[in-house]
Design a protein around this motif. Structure first.
Motif, mmCIF file in Angstrom:
data_model
loop_
_atom_site.group_PDB
_atom_site.id
_atom_site.type_symbol
_atom_site.label_atom_id
_atom_site.label_comp_id
_atom_site.label_asym_id
_atom_site.label_seq_id
_atom_site.Cartn_x
_atom_site.Cartn_y
_atom_site.Cartn_z
ATOM 1 N N ILE A 85 -5.129 -8.229 2.156
ATOM 2 C CA ILE A 85 -4.404 -9.070 1.188
ATOM 3 C C ILE A 85 -4.850 -8.759 -0.232
ATOM 4 N N PHE A 86 -6.167 -8.596 -0.426
ATOM 5 C CA PHE A 86 -6.681 -8.243 -1.757
ATOM 6 C C PHE A 86 -6.116 -6.910 -2.226
ATOM 7 N N LEU A 87 -6.153 -5.906 -1.345
ATOM 8 C CA LEU A 87 -5.673 -4.572 -1.717
ATOM 9 C C LEU A 87 -4.162 -4.560 -1.949
ATOM 10 N N LYS A 88 -3.429 -5.388 -1.220
ATOM 11 C CA LYS A 88 -1.981 -5.479 -1.419
ATOM 12 C C LYS A 88 -1.689 -6.020 -2.820
ATOM 13 N N GLY A 89 -2.411 -7.064 -3.232
ATOM 14 C CA GLY A 89 -2.237 -7.604 -4.582
ATOM 15 C C GLY A 89 -2.628 -6.594 -5.642
ATOM 16 N N ALA A 90 -3.712 -5.850 -5.374
ATOM 17 C CA ALA A 90 -4.159 -4.819 -6.322
ATOM 18 C C ALA A 90 -3.114 -3.717 -6.452
ATOM 19 N N THR A 91 -2.476 -3.358 -5.335
ATOM 20 C CA THR A 91 -1.432 -2.329 -5.360
ATOM 21 C C THR A 91 -0.268 -2.763 -6.245
ATOM 22 N N GLU A 92 0.148 -4.008 -6.117
ATOM 23 C CA GLU A 92 1.227 -4.533 -6.948
ATOM 24 C C GLU A 92 0.856 -4.453 -8.428
ATOM 25 N N GLU A 93 -0.388 -4.812 -8.730
ATOM 26 C CA GLU A 93 -0.813 -4.776 -10.139
ATOM 27 C C GLU A 93 -0.854 -3.339 -10.652
ATOM 28 N N TRP A 94 -1.328 -2.412 -9.820
ATOM 29 C CA TRP A 94 -1.373 -0.994 -10.197
ATOM 30 C C TRP A 94 0.038 -0.471 -10.485
#
Length: 220
Positions: free
Chosen positions: A115-124
């Protein structure tokens, strides 16, 4: 000129290379994180996707480099260099940075990490898609380069950067020995984390931002 990039993408190495090359980097020193002059400032329109560090939350939106320069107090024609890291490795690095920075804890289970990495991907994606659109409008003012260009002293990539900035030097003339501001250095690559990152990125293949940024993804 000014430099930009999301955290853990090599901005401090880029800043050092630029200074050693004789460039005056007008945003060398970081103001508050919601200040437009900050190198990590989130210019993207969708501010809800700013999840890594809420201190970067802001209400500033621009649609051209001229507007950006005006808001920052930069002169017209200011050159902007944006550095990125292949997201499959960046996600590994931002996870480790998140633990060090206290955004998350090492006790997260695999689903919570996902979930953390998914949110980070969106921000990237939002961060770099903004710069992609701005570069397409003003390619003479914006250059987007890969992390490996500076970290590995990549001749081809540095040649493009040298030409963009109009520098009178060879690509091998500048060597970076160390960067004091780069806390944590280059992130150790965790194969399991990279595998999870690839799984997340695979789900974005039909996303228009992914398709437009795909040239930045190397071998994904």
């Amino acid at each position: 000129m000014a430099h930009h990039g999301i955290q853990r993408s090599g901005t401090n190495y880029l800043n050092e290379w630029l200074k050693l090359s004789g460039c005056r980097v007008i945003n060398t020193y970081d103001p508050k994180r919601n200040d437009p002059r900050h190198k990590h400032f989130r210019w993207q329109d969708d501010k809800d996707k700013i999840v890594l560090d809420k201190n970067y939350k802001n209400d500033v939106r621009v649609s051209s480099i001229a507007e950006l320069n005006s808001i920052c107090g930069y002169s017209a024609g200011t050159k902007h260099v944006v550095i990125y890291r292949n997201p499959k490795y960046w996600l590994n690095g931002i996870y480790l940075w998140g633990v060090r920075s206290g955004w998350i804890t090492e006790s997260l289970d695999r689903e919570e990490v996902y979930i953390f990495l998914k949110g980070a991907t969106e921000e990237w994606l939002e961060y770099y898609h903004f710069w992609y659109k701005i570069q397409r409008k003003d390619p003479e003012c914006v250059c987007i380069i890969p992390h490996s260009t500076v970290i590995n002293n990549n001749g081809c990539g540095l040649g493009l950067l040298v030409d963009f900035l109009g520098l009178n030097l060879g690509v091998a003339d500048v060597k970076i020995e160390s960067v004091s501001k780069s806390r944590g250095g280059v992130s150790e690559v965790d194969p399991d984390m990279v595998s999870m990152a690839l799984c997340i990125l695979e789900g974005y293949r039909s996303d228009f931002r992914f398709r437009e940024l795909e040239a930045l993804f190397d071998d994904i």
